[in-house]
Design a protein around this motif. Structure first.
Motif, PDB file in Angstrom:
ATOM      1  N   GLN B 183      40.923  70.705 -51.422  1.00 31.57           N
ATOM      2  CA  GLN B 183      39.526  70.692 -51.851  1.00 31.57           C
ATOM      3  C   GLN B 183      38.653  69.859 -50.919  1.00 31.57           C
ATOM      4  N   PHE B 184      39.145  68.651 -50.539  1.00 31.42           N
ATOM      5  CA  PHE B 184      38.275  67.674 -49.899  1.00 31.42           C
ATOM      6  C   PHE B 184      38.755  67.201 -48.531  1.00 31.42           C
ATOM      7  N   GLY B 185      39.960  67.584 -48.101  1.00 33.20           N
ATOM      8  CA  GLY B 185      40.471  67.120 -46.816  1.00 33.20           C
ATOM      9  C   GLY B 185      41.206  65.796 -46.931  1.00 33.20           C
ATOM     10  N   ASP B 186      41.685  65.322 -45.761  1.00 32.80           N
ATOM     11  CA  ASP B 186      42.559  64.152 -45.749  1.00 32.80           C
ATOM     12  C   ASP B 186      41.859  62.848 -46.103  1.00 32.80           C
ATOM     13  N   ARG B 187      40.667  62.640 -45.567  1.00 27.69           N
ATOM     14  CA  ARG B 187      40.023  61.332 -45.757  1.00 27.69           C
ATOM     15  C   ARG B 187      39.650  61.080 -47.208  1.00 27.69           C
ATOM     16  N   VAL B 188      38.941  62.031 -47.793  1.00 27.04           N
ATOM     17  CA  VAL B 188      38.544  61.854 -49.190  1.00 27.04           C
ATOM     18  C   VAL B 188      39.770  61.986 -50.093  1.00 27.04           C
ATOM     19  N   GLY B 189      40.714  62.852 -49.715  1.00 28.15           N
ATOM     20  CA  GLY B 189      41.948  62.975 -50.485  1.00 28.15           C
ATOM     21  C   GLY B 189      42.711  61.664 -50.537  1.00 28.15           C
ATOM     22  N   ALA B 190      42.719  60.934 -49.412  1.00 35.38           N
ATOM     23  CA  ALA B 190      43.396  59.629 -49.394  1.00 35.38           C
ATOM     24  C   ALA B 190      42.724  58.654 -50.363  1.00 35.38           C
ATOM     25  N   LEU B 191      41.411  58.743 -50.472  1.00 32.22           N
ATOM     26  CA  LEU B 191      40.696  57.876 -51.425  1.00 32.22           C
ATOM     27  C   LEU B 191      41.066  58.231 -52.864  1.00 32.22           C
ATOM     28  N   VAL B 192      41.254  59.531 -53.125  1.00 33.46           N
ATOM     29  CA  VAL B 192      41.677  59.947 -54.468  1.00 33.46           C
ATOM     30  C   VAL B 192      43.068  59.378 -54.763  1.00 33.46           C
ATOM     31  N   GLY B 193      43.951  59.420 -53.761  1.00 28.21           N
ATOM     32  CA  GLY B 193      45.283  58.851 -53.927  1.00 28.21           C
ATOM     33  C   GLY B 193      45.223  57.357 -54.215  1.00 28.21           C
ATOM     34  N   GLN B 194      44.363  56.659 -53.476  1.00 28.86           N
ATOM     35  CA  GLN B 194      44.195  55.215 -53.686  1.00 28.86           C
ATOM     36  C   GLN B 194      43.668  54.925 -55.089  1.00 28.86           C
ATOM     37  N   LEU B 195      42.718  55.766 -55.530  1.00 27.65           N
ATOM     38  CA  LEU B 195      42.155  55.612 -56.878  1.00 27.65           C
ATOM     39  C   LEU B 195      43.260  55.667 -57.933  1.00 27.65           C
ATOM     40  N   HIS B 196      44.152  56.658 -57.790  1.00 21.74           N
ATOM     41  CA  HIS B 196      45.238  56.792 -58.761  1.00 21.74           C
ATOM     42  C   HIS B 196      46.205  55.611 -58.685  1.00 21.74           C
ATOM     43  N   GLN B 197      46.507  55.186 -57.470  1.00 23.40           N
ATOM     44  CA  GLN B 197      47.401  54.021 -57.323  1.00 23.40           C
ATOM     45  C   GLN B 197      46.785  52.777 -57.952  1.00 23.40           C
TER      46      GLN B 197
END
Lengths: 65, 402
Positions: B183-197
């Protein structure tokens, strides 16, 4: 026309503001829609109907007089 | 001007129902039939993975129309009935049970079905598409299980957030390197991952599922592709969805990626498609498109109703979609190609409060806001204007954003 905005359902999409910017705005802090005019003039009615129809949260209801 | 007096709509979720409502609003006073395979009064889906799963809303709150509004449609409502086939030459939709309905014009709005994995049939494994799915999942989450979510797209990420919000032990698994990458690519996707962590989810991205582990037909865990075995009492499978076109096989309609339509959403003379099931050419982006977004279901249905009544204009929207996870509201306008460039226009990525533009072939094709709804709405115009990428400040452009 009476416009009711259910802020508890609003998802802050801003579609209502895009459709009728004299009748709706968004809060700064969270983007939740704000009703500027609950009894808009006749020339705005089509835009307000469009705003209610496209709201993805079904947060706008209209009572047509 | 199409002079049809007999419109049949197959699919009674947002797209099908909106087509019916819009036809009546535009003055169509002929025969109208709305067929839906769920027994429920038509309801809205985005809250299923959010408020319904979290238990903050009761199911009656997501009803799309009251019974009075439905009866004011003056339509024949066939709810709990499935279309099983289409005979275009005869102008008939075949229904379960063997009867059929004839049409002058047909609207296909059957949506999508969730994809399955081997193991999906085990007890304790859940899909999430319908209200019944959401209520079953909610009830199971209340029993306090250890949860694994397979697939970190919209549904999986939202389901993980809802389960974590209930205080459960949650693992989020996806074979791609970060959540929501498609949906959003690597950069924003990484932020989503960080949010969940940050909220206590164990994020296992870059790892697929080898097999479901089970005892006596009930899931007990997952074996991942990196060899790790994970205990889980409850598994949510959220690995995408496929257009619900099985009933159209053999009809002669082109079914490559859903129902293939022209720029006006017409699949054949007198046959249209709207919502998740419809693939059409979006002339604004000069690209084929099939969207599984809430607003598109509404807008495309409105366009189909107008075109069915003779307007025959291309449907060329700027798509809009959003996701809510924890305190993050991510909203996006436009398209987000895998090889797009990214530039921050407002705020900062690290603060998780920003608007970013996505550029492709020298133009702004998408804008994404993270907890910035007002600023995002103003910057949407860049996508409407297909603004030159060079005009938004190339010095801010992040190279290798993807």
């Amino acid at each position: 026309m009476r416009v009711t905005l259910h802020q508890d359902k609003c998802v802050a999409s801003g579609q209502c503001v895009l459709a009728a910017q004299d009748v709706f705005d968004q809060r700064d802090e969270d983007g939740v829609a704000v009703l500027l005019d609950d009894n808009p003039p006749a020339e705005a009615h089509d835009d307000v109907r469009h705003a209610a129809a496209v709201c993805p949260a079904l947060a706008i209801t209209l009572a047509e007089s | 001007m199409n002079t049809t007096r007999n419109v049949v709509i197959v699919g009674a979720s947002v797209a099908g129902l909106t087509t019916a409502v819009t036809l009546r609003t535009l003055g169509y006073d002929g025969r109208l039939t709305l067929i839906g395979d769920e027994p429920h009064t038509p309801y809205d889906r985005p809250p299923l993975s959010k408020q319904i799963l979290a238990g903050t809303w009761e199911p009656d709150r997501i009803t799309l129309r009251t019974d009075e509004e439905l009866s004011a449609l003056d339509a024949e409502l066939l709810f709990g009935r499935s279309a099983t086939g289409l005979d275009i030459a005869a102008g008939r939709v075949l229904l379960d049970g063997g009867d059929s309905v004839s049409y002058g014009s047909l609207v296909i709005a059957t949506g999508v079905n969730p994809c399955r994995l081997p193991g999906t049939d085990l007890a304790g494994v859940h899909l999430l598409r319908t209200l019944d799915d959401a209520l079953a999942l909610r009830a199971a989450l209340l029993r306090g299980p250890k949860v694994a979510v397979v697939g970190a797209g919209f549904l999986g990420a939202e389901a993980a957030a809802a389960a974590r919000g209930m205080g459960l032990d949650v693992t989020l698994i996806d074979p791609r390197p970060v959540p929501m990458r498609r949906q959003f690519g690597d950069r924003v996707g990484a932020l989503v991952g960080q949010l969940h962590q940050d909220h206590g989810v164990s994020v296992r991205c870059g790892t697929g599922v080898n097999q479901f582990l089970e005892i006596d037909g009930r899931v007990t865990g997952l074996e991942l592709t990196d060899g790790i075995k994970l205990d889980a009492d409850l598994v949510v499978v959220a690995v995408g969805a496929a257009p619900a076109t099985g009933w159209l096989r053999g009809s002669g309609l082109l079914l490559t990626n859903g129902v293939e339509c022209d720029a006006t959403c017409r699949a054949a003379p007198g046959v249209y498609a709207a919502g998740d099931v419809a693939s059409w050419h979006n002339s604004h982006f000069d690209a084929p498109m099939r969207l599984e977004h809430r607003l598109n279901a509404t807008e495309q249905a409105q366009a189909v109703a107008r075109n069915l009544l003779g307007e025959e204009l291309p449907f060329a929207p700027v798509p809009y979609f959003w996701t809510d996870q924890y305190d993050a509201r991510i909203q996006a306008y436009g398209v987000f190609p895998a090889d797009a460039d990214l530039a921050v226009l407002h705020g900062e990525l690290e603060n998780r409060r920003f608007v970013a533009a996505y550029g492709h072939r020298g133009r702004v094709v998408g804008v994404l806001g993270w907890n910035c709804p007002r600023e995002l709405r103003k910057l949407r115009q860049l996508v409407v204007d297909r603004a030159p990428w060079s005009s938004i400040g190339a010095q801010e452009c992040l190279t290798a954003a993807w």
